[in-house]
Design a protein around this motif. Sequence first.
Motif, PDB file in Angstrom:
ATOM      1  N   PHE A 134       0.840  -1.196   0.000  1.00  0.00           N
ATOM      2  CA  PHE A 134       0.000   0.000   0.000  1.00  0.00           C
ATOM      3  C   PHE A 134       0.875   1.246   0.000  1.00  0.00           C
ATOM      4  O   PHE A 134       2.083   1.179   0.270  1.00  0.00           O
ATOM      5  N   ILE A 135       0.255   2.361  -0.306  1.00  0.00           N
ATOM      6  CA  ILE A 135       0.937   3.655  -0.286  1.00  0.00           C
ATOM      7  C   ILE A 135       0.705   4.307   1.067  1.00  0.00           C
ATOM      8  O   ILE A 135      -0.412   4.320   1.593  1.00  0.00           O
ATOM      9  N   LYS A 136       1.772   4.849   1.635  1.00  0.00           N
ATOM     10  CA  LYS A 136       1.640   5.553   2.912  1.00  0.00           C
ATOM     11  C   LYS A 136       2.200   6.957   2.770  1.00  0.00           C
ATOM     12  O   LYS A 136       3.298   7.148   2.239  1.00  0.00           O
ATOM     13  N   TYR A 137       1.412   7.923   3.237  1.00  0.00           N
ATOM     14  CA  TYR A 137       1.858   9.315   3.284  1.00  0.00           C
ATOM     15  C   TYR A 137       2.272   9.639   4.708  1.00  0.00           C
ATOM     16  O   TYR A 137       1.527   9.354   5.652  1.00  0.00           O
ATOM     17  N   ASP A 138       3.446  10.237   4.877  1.00  0.00           N
ATOM     18  CA  ASP A 138       3.809  10.646   6.226  1.00  0.00           C
ATOM     19  C   ASP A 138       3.313  12.062   6.497  1.00  0.00           C
ATOM     20  O   ASP A 138       2.684  12.693   5.638  1.00  0.00           O
ATOM     21  N   SER A 139       3.571  12.558   7.694  1.00  0.00           N
ATOM     22  CA  SER A 139       3.018  13.855   8.107  1.00  0.00           C
ATOM     23  C   SER A 139       3.549  15.010   7.272  1.00  0.00           C
ATOM     24  O   SER A 139       2.955  16.085   7.243  1.00  0.00           O
ATOM     25  N   CYS A 140       4.666  14.789   6.578  1.00  0.00           N
ATOM     26  CA  CYS A 140       5.235  15.852   5.740  1.00  0.00           C
ATOM     27  C   CYS A 140       4.806  15.720   4.277  1.00  0.00           C
ATOM     28  O   CYS A 140       5.240  16.495   3.416  1.00  0.00           O
ATOM     29  N   GLY A 141       3.991  14.715   3.991  1.00  0.00           N
ATOM     30  CA  GLY A 141       3.500  14.544   2.636  1.00  0.00           C
ATOM     31  C   GLY A 141       4.341  13.622   1.767  1.00  0.00           C
ATOM     32  O   GLY A 141       4.007  13.405   0.601  1.00  0.00           O
ATOM     33  N   ALA A 142       5.431  13.066   2.314  1.00  0.00           N
ATOM     34  CA  ALA A 142       6.234  12.126   1.533  1.00  0.00           C
ATOM     35  C   ALA A 142       5.427  10.855   1.277  1.00  0.00           C
ATOM     36  O   ALA A 142       4.639  10.426   2.112  1.00  0.00           O
ATOM     37  N   THR A 143       5.632  10.259   0.116  1.00  0.00           N
ATOM     38  CA  THR A 143       4.844   9.109  -0.307  1.00  0.00           C
ATOM     39  C   THR A 143       5.752   7.901  -0.455  1.00  0.00           C
ATOM     40  O   THR A 143       6.775   7.966  -1.123  1.00  0.00           O
ATOM     41  N   THR A 144       5.347   6.764   0.149  1.00  0.00           N
ATOM     42  CA  THR A 144       6.205   5.583   0.178  1.00  0.00           C
ATOM     43  C   THR A 144       5.400   4.341  -0.163  1.00  0.00           C
ATOM     44  O   THR A 144       4.309   4.128   0.381  1.00  0.00           O
ATOM     45  N   LEU A 145       5.927   3.524  -1.068  1.00  0.00           N
ATOM     46  CA  LEU A 145       5.367   2.201  -1.317  1.00  0.00           C
ATOM     47  C   LEU A 145       5.730   1.320  -0.125  1.00  0.00           C
ATOM     48  O   LEU A 145       6.905   1.114   0.177  1.00  0.00           O
ATOM     49  N   THR A 146       4.707   0.807   0.556  1.00  0.00           N
ATOM     50  CA  THR A 146       4.908   0.090   1.810  1.00  0.00           C
ATOM     51  C   THR A 146       4.557  -1.380   1.605  1.00  0.00           C
ATOM     52  O   THR A 146       3.423  -1.714   1.259  1.00  0.00           O
ATOM     53  N   ILE A 147       5.540  -2.249   1.833  1.00  0.00           N
ATOM     54  CA  ILE A 147       5.412  -3.671   1.513  1.00  0.00           C
ATOM     55  C   ILE A 147       5.435  -4.477   2.807  1.00  0.00           C
ATOM     56  O   ILE A 147       6.473  -4.542   3.499  1.00  0.00           O
ATOM     57  N   PRO A 148       4.330  -5.109   3.210  1.00  0.00           N
ATOM     58  CA  PRO A 148       4.326  -5.925   4.421  1.00  0.00           C
ATOM     59  C   PRO A 148       5.301  -7.097   4.309  1.00  0.00           C
ATOM     60  O   PRO A 148       5.343  -7.798   3.296  1.00  0.00           O
ATOM     61  N   THR A 149       6.101  -7.287   5.354  1.00  0.00           N
ATOM     62  CA  THR A 149       7.134  -8.322   5.337  1.00  0.00           C
ATOM     63  C   THR A 149       7.263  -8.996   6.694  1.00  0.00           C
ATOM     64  O   THR A 149       6.775  -8.502   7.708  1.00  0.00           O
ATOM     65  N   VAL A 150       7.957 -10.120   6.675  1.00  0.00           N
ATOM     66  CA  VAL A 150       8.420 -10.747   7.909  1.00  0.00           C
ATOM     67  C   VAL A 150       9.828 -10.228   8.198  1.00  0.00           C
ATOM     68  O   VAL A 150      10.467  -9.616   7.345  1.00  0.00           O
ATOM     69  N   PHE A 151      10.317 -10.500   9.407  1.00  0.00           N
ATOM     70  CA  PHE A 151      11.656 -10.056   9.805  1.00  0.00           C
ATOM     71  C   PHE A 151      12.319 -11.209  10.546  1.00  0.00           C
ATOM     72  O   PHE A 151      11.792 -11.697  11.559  1.00  0.00           O
ATOM     73  N   CYS A 152      13.449 -11.668  10.032  1.00  0.00           N
ATOM     74  CA  CYS A 152      14.101 -12.834  10.629  1.00  0.00           C
ATOM     75  C   CYS A 152      15.607 -12.621  10.698  1.00  0.00           C
ATOM     76  O   CYS A 152      16.169 -11.736  10.044  1.00  0.00           O
ATOM     77  N   GLY A 153      16.262 -13.454  11.501  1.00  0.00           N
ATOM     78  CA  GLY A 153      17.703 -13.398  11.645  1.00  0.00           C
ATOM     79  C   GLY A 153      18.417 -14.161  10.541  1.00  0.00           C
ATOM     80  O   GLY A 153      17.796 -14.787   9.671  1.00  0.00           O
ATOM     81  N   TYR A 154      19.733 -14.154  10.602  1.00  0.00           N
ATOM     82  CA  TYR A 154      20.572 -14.757   9.561  1.00  0.00           C
ATOM     83  C   TYR A 154      20.266 -16.242   9.384  1.00  0.00           C
ATOM     84  O   TYR A 154      20.309 -16.771   8.274  1.00  0.00           O
ATOM     85  N   ASN A 155      19.929 -16.923  10.474  1.00  0.00           N
ATOM     86  CA  ASN A 155      19.640 -18.361  10.418  1.00  0.00           C
ATOM     87  C   ASN A 155      18.145 -18.667  10.406  1.00  0.00           C
ATOM     88  O   ASN A 155      17.734 -19.789  10.666  1.00  0.00           O
ATOM     89  N   GLY A 156      17.346 -17.664  10.112  1.00  0.00           N
ATOM     90  CA  GLY A 156      15.911 -17.883  10.003  1.00  0.00           C
ATOM     91  C   GLY A 156      15.135 -17.724  11.290  1.00  0.00           C
ATOM     92  O   GLY A 156      13.938 -18.023  11.340  1.00  0.00           O
ATOM     93  N   GLU A 157      15.779 -17.230  12.349  1.00  0.00           N
ATOM     94  CA  GLU A 157      15.068 -17.049  13.627  1.00  0.00           C
ATOM     95  C   GLU A 157      14.025 -15.935  13.482  1.00  0.00           C
ATOM     96  O   GLU A 157      14.306 -14.875  12.937  1.00  0.00           O
ATOM     97  N   ALA A 158      12.843 -16.168  14.000  1.00  0.00           N
ATOM     98  CA  ALA A 158      11.777 -15.168  13.933  1.00  0.00           C
ATOM     99  C   ALA A 158      12.069 -14.032  14.899  1.00  0.00           C
ATOM    100  O   ALA A 158      12.120 -14.234  16.116  1.00  0.00           O
ATOM    101  N   LEU A 159      12.277 -12.831  14.350  1.00  0.00           N
ATOM    102  CA  LEU A 159      12.557 -11.651  15.162  1.00  0.00           C
ATOM    103  C   LEU A 159      11.361 -10.698  15.188  1.00  0.00           C
ATOM    104  O   LEU A 159      11.502  -9.544  15.581  1.00  0.00           O
ATOM    105  N   ASP A 160      10.208 -11.201  14.786  1.00  0.00           N
ATOM    106  CA  ASP A 160       9.039 -10.343  14.632  1.00  0.00           C
ATOM    107  C   ASP A 160       7.792 -11.060  15.119  1.00  0.00           C
ATOM    108  O   ASP A 160       7.846 -12.190  15.602  1.00  0.00           O
TER     109      ASP A 160
END
Length: 678
Positions: A134-160
């Motif tokens: 989705f597109i997200k606008y911040d408080s200053c009007g900047a526009t960013t393509l926002t991609i939902p993701t997982v977050f893991c460590g180097y060996n696949g450990e769930a950090l999220d």
Amino acid sequence: MSNNIEAFGDLVFGLPVMEARLSEPTFESLKKTIDSGTALDPSIADEVAEAMKEWAMEKGATHYTHWFQPLTGSTAEKHDSFIFPDFKGGVVTQFSGDELIQGEPDASSFPSGGLRATFEARGYTGWDPSSPAFIKYDSCGATTLTIPTVFCGYNGEALDKKTPLLRSMKVLSEQTVRLGKLFGIDCGDAMAKATLGSEQEYFLIDADLYAQRPDLIRTGRTLFGKPASKHQQLDDHYFGAIKHRVAAFMADLDKALWESGVLAKTRHNEVCPAQFEIAPVFETLNVSVDRNMITMETLKVTAEKHGFECLLHEKPFAGVNGSGKHNNWALAGPDGKNWLSPGDNPHENAKFMTIVVALLKAVDTHADLLRVSVASAGNDHRLGANEAPPAVVSVFLGDQLTDIIEQIEAGGAKESKDGGHIELGVDMLPKLPRGNTDRNRTSPFAFVGNRFEFRAVGSNQSPAGANVVLNTIVAEAFDYICTEIEAGLEKGGEFNAVLQKVLAGVIKEHKRILYNGDGYTDEWIKEATEERGLPNLVTTADALPVLQTQKAKDLFAKYNVLSNEELESRYNIYAENYDTLIEIEAATAADIAKTLLIPAAVMAINEYASVPAVAGLTDEMSSLTEKAVAGVKALEAAEGPAAQIEAMGALRETIDALEAIVPAELWPLPSYDELLEV
């Protein structure tokens, strides 16, 4: 308003946009991944990435971010621009499939609870295609393509929080499909999907007043404040007419949420003045969790635009309602139907009753895990009163379903209690059919017609944690019931007879978790703990050790939701976070009392000293001020969360008594009367 509705999903790279911008083979491949959970074909990634970039840039985006949910309870993002040098003194824009699928934010300062050391800090983000970008606008009007993701460590450990959520959804789907096949429902590769609707309560206060409250700024809640003269005593704010300023805020909020694809449907005044609620339509669980995180951020940003501060703390004001996040959980089978919808005759719907019985087993077996899934310093102030459920977890089914449960235990359900009609006492109005359950606002886990509502989730919490637990324990219960049914069938048993025997056995073992009465009473707490043996984990400090039990380790490891190391990391992070938050509150309370409130009392004493008529007030202020000074010293000397909480409570009692007699013009903090008036 029609324009707002027409703009629904305008900022979402959802299926309609994908279908319009992707080739048919790529679209069908990606849609299959989203619908059925099949592995993503990496060969389509470049085409999807290019389509995403072009669409986002048309919306004004200059950057993209992998948006993830670290173990802080909030969201995180690092922005990268689309530009790349053309090596001719200019730039081109590009976004590759590799950049879409995987990022390397490092993010070494996020808590890992021992899963990784600083010198092993590499972390990766991975695209979750089931949750739309989705597109997200911040408080200053900047526009960013926002991609939902997982977050893991180097060996696949769930950090999220998302990784274990997706794992729990997978195992729940597998066991649900298995159960469905026993009932003759075989839908091929189709998945079962848990669904969620997260109601969100919040407070709005004037931003100028917020800026004058160091306690709100630093901790999210008021550490001092005598009760307002008029707050929620008359219940006149609840569902009342929405004031113009708040209505304007809500209109902008809906517009922003609808554009972001959030199915915001209901808005209303809550019980306490300055308290409100927004409720969405249910969606697939992980998408709903993502969109609740979007909702919380949008609440904050929109409030700022209207001169408000949005408070998401579970208990920003003492003595009045706190804010929760009612977790409406249901289960869509592989046939796409809601398997928690009982139909007209629940006693004939064997599949529905099997799921209800499985939930009884799940909640009774793991009531302690459900409790710890909502444990936080903020939620400790809320649980147990003012429409928040108690720390003792129980299940409410209502009279009709409870009667059927009792019949099954006794040998088989033959009939269903007629829900009856609600007599309104007004001849001109028709009789209204009564639902198969009433609503029990004191129950932590209540059946409400076609879903279960877990009311204990705190307003400031991600719904992910509670649903990781809920999905996993229900999967385990399904696993047990399927195994028992399959064993009975292998011995030549007839399906209905085997099912009846299995369900009766589960009910006999776990019916203690059923309670349809008032969960607030001392009598219930005594019965629950002393007679039924249910856990009563009152505080976060009481609850967190549950994460270290062998039962919890075995559960999550068996279903590959959390390894023992990942579970231990959660305990370490949450324990440290709890201790730290209490330390911040204690330091803030001592600081405010010493530098603002005690000096105000001394000033008032000096002004009153020459007025004999108010000598009694001067004496009372002097006595309370001495007590406050001693209370600050006791707070500063307190060690550990329990002692600090006790000392903060004692100091608050004294300071609030001072506020009641110090002249208002000398008191440096905005009062509850002012804060709750919006």
